[in-house]
Scaffold this motif. Sequence first.
Motif, short mmCIF file in Angstrom:
data_model
loop_
_atom_site.label_atom_id
_atom_site.label_comp_id
_atom_site.label_asym_id
_atom_site.label_seq_id
_atom_site.Cartn_x
_atom_site.Cartn_y
_atom_site.Cartn_z
N VAL A 210 0.85 -1.17 0.00
CA VAL A 210 0.00 0.00 0.00
C VAL A 210 0.89 1.24 0.00
CG1 VAL A 210 -1.74 1.31 1.28
CG2 VAL A 210 -1.82 -1.17 1.29
N SER A 211 0.58 2.17 -0.89
CA SER A 211 1.25 3.47 -0.92
C SER A 211 0.19 4.56 -0.89
CB SER A 211 2.09 3.63 -2.19
OG SER A 211 3.16 2.73 -2.17
N LEU A 212 0.50 5.65 -0.21
CA LEU A 212 -0.40 6.79 -0.12
C LEU A 212 0.32 8.03 -0.63
CD1 LEU A 212 -1.86 6.19 3.46
CD2 LEU A 212 -2.95 5.66 1.28
N ASP A 213 -0.37 8.81 -1.41
CA ASP A 213 0.18 10.05 -1.91
C ASP A 213 -0.89 11.12 -1.76
OD1 ASP A 213 1.98 11.81 -3.02
OD2 ASP A 213 1.98 10.91 -5.01
N LEU A 214 -0.54 12.36 -2.01
CA LEU A 214 -1.54 13.42 -2.02
C LEU A 214 -1.14 14.48 -3.02
CD1 LEU A 214 -0.33 15.99 -0.22
CD2 LEU A 214 -1.07 14.56 1.65
N ASP A 215 -2.12 15.22 -3.48
CA ASP A 215 -1.92 16.24 -4.49
C ASP A 215 -2.70 17.48 -4.09
OD1 ASP A 215 -1.25 17.55 -6.86
OD2 ASP A 215 -2.86 16.59 -8.00
N VAL A 216 -1.99 18.59 -3.84
CA VAL A 216 -2.65 19.87 -3.59
C VAL A 216 -2.99 20.45 -4.96
CG1 VAL A 216 -2.45 22.18 -2.60
CG2 VAL A 216 -1.34 20.24 -1.47
N ILE A 217 -4.27 20.67 -5.21
CA ILE A 217 -4.73 21.09 -6.54
C ILE A 217 -4.25 22.50 -6.88
CG2 ILE A 217 -6.76 21.46 -7.99
CD1 ILE A 217 -6.09 18.50 -7.17
N GLU A 218 -4.29 23.41 -5.93
CA GLU A 218 -3.89 24.80 -6.17
C GLU A 218 -2.37 24.90 -6.04
OE1 GLU A 218 -7.97 24.55 -5.28
OE2 GLU A 218 -6.31 23.92 -4.02
N GLU A 219 -1.75 25.58 -7.00
CA GLU A 219 -0.31 25.83 -6.90
C GLU A 219 -0.04 27.02 -6.01
OE1 GLU A 219 1.71 26.09 -10.65
OE2 GLU A 219 0.64 24.35 -11.44
N SER A 220 -1.01 27.95 -5.95
CA SER A 220 -0.86 29.16 -5.16
C SER A 220 -2.22 29.57 -4.62
CB SER A 220 -0.27 30.28 -6.03
OG SER A 220 -0.11 31.46 -5.27
N ALA A 221 -2.23 30.13 -3.42
CA ALA A 221 -3.47 30.61 -2.81
C ALA A 221 -3.13 31.80 -1.92
CB ALA A 221 -4.14 29.50 -2.00
N ASP A 222 -4.10 32.68 -1.73
CA ASP A 222 -3.92 33.83 -0.87
C ASP A 222 -4.78 33.64 0.39
OD1 ASP A 222 -3.02 36.24 0.09
OD2 ASP A 222 -4.11 37.49 -1.35
N LEU A 223 -4.77 34.61 1.26
CA LEU A 223 -5.53 34.54 2.50
C LEU A 223 -7.01 34.31 2.20
CD1 LEU A 223 -3.85 37.53 4.33
CD2 LEU A 223 -3.20 35.12 4.37
N ASN A 224 -7.64 33.45 2.95
CA ASN A 224 -9.05 33.11 2.86
C ASN A 224 -9.44 32.40 1.57
OD1 ASN A 224 -9.62 34.31 5.44
ND2 ASN A 224 -9.45 36.28 4.43
N ASP A 225 -8.47 31.96 0.76
CA ASP A 225 -8.75 31.17 -0.44
C ASP A 225 -8.94 29.71 -0.05
OD1 ASP A 225 -8.55 33.35 -2.08
OD2 ASP A 225 -6.61 32.79 -2.96
N GLU A 226 -9.72 28.98 -0.87
CA GLU A 226 -9.92 27.56 -0.65
C GLU A 226 -8.75 26.77 -1.21
OE1 GLU A 226 -12.83 24.33 -2.51
OE2 GLU A 226 -13.89 25.71 -1.16
N VAL A 227 -8.39 25.71 -0.50
CA VAL A 227 -7.33 24.79 -0.94
C VAL A 227 -7.93 23.39 -0.96
CG1 VAL A 227 -5.08 23.79 -0.35
CG2 VAL A 227 -5.52 26.23 0.05
N SER A 228 -7.74 22.67 -2.07
CA SER A 228 -8.26 21.31 -2.22
C SER A 228 -7.09 20.33 -2.27
CB SER A 228 -9.06 21.18 -3.52
OG SER A 228 -10.09 22.13 -3.56
#
Length: 167
Positions: free
Chosen positions: A1-19
């Motif tokens: 079993v391997s687990l990875d993750l991917d932050v969709i946004e490359e950049s975000a500012d204050l109060n922005d959503e991050v997925s």
Amino acid sequence: VSLDLDVIEESADLNDEVSVELLIYTSVPVYEFDLRLADIPNGVEFVAADAGDVLPAGWSVNAFQAGSDYRISGSADGGDPLEGSGVFIRAFGLVPGDVFGGDVTVSYSTADVSDMDGNSYYIESLGSDTFEVYPGFLPPPMNLTAESGLDGVVPLEWQGMPDPVWI
């Protein structure tokens, strides 16, 4: 079993959503998981998690803040096991209003993946990903002074922001 993750946004500012998409690569049937996500420095306040594409219907998933980590647990509850590869959870968060600009790394702080008897599988690798907070929190200048009497020019001097201290 391997687990990875991917932050969709490359950049975000204050109060922005991050997925963040959590990915699994497994050749064995998974019946339970218990994961904790960490963000260093504390640049994301996770608020929700949802099932991904490869998580079978009928699974129960719980997600909540656990200290400085975001805990996500899931169970087949007698249904089909999780098998194969792909996105099994999507987590959503916001960049807090007081985060300085810079890189934020999201990673697994702990992970447990189990078979139908509750025995833990060996996790071969745990991935991480980074996004940039930009421009981030900019405190006002300190000790701002202006000189007058110079033909339409007003030179400004101020004490710059001290370097942030990450705890």
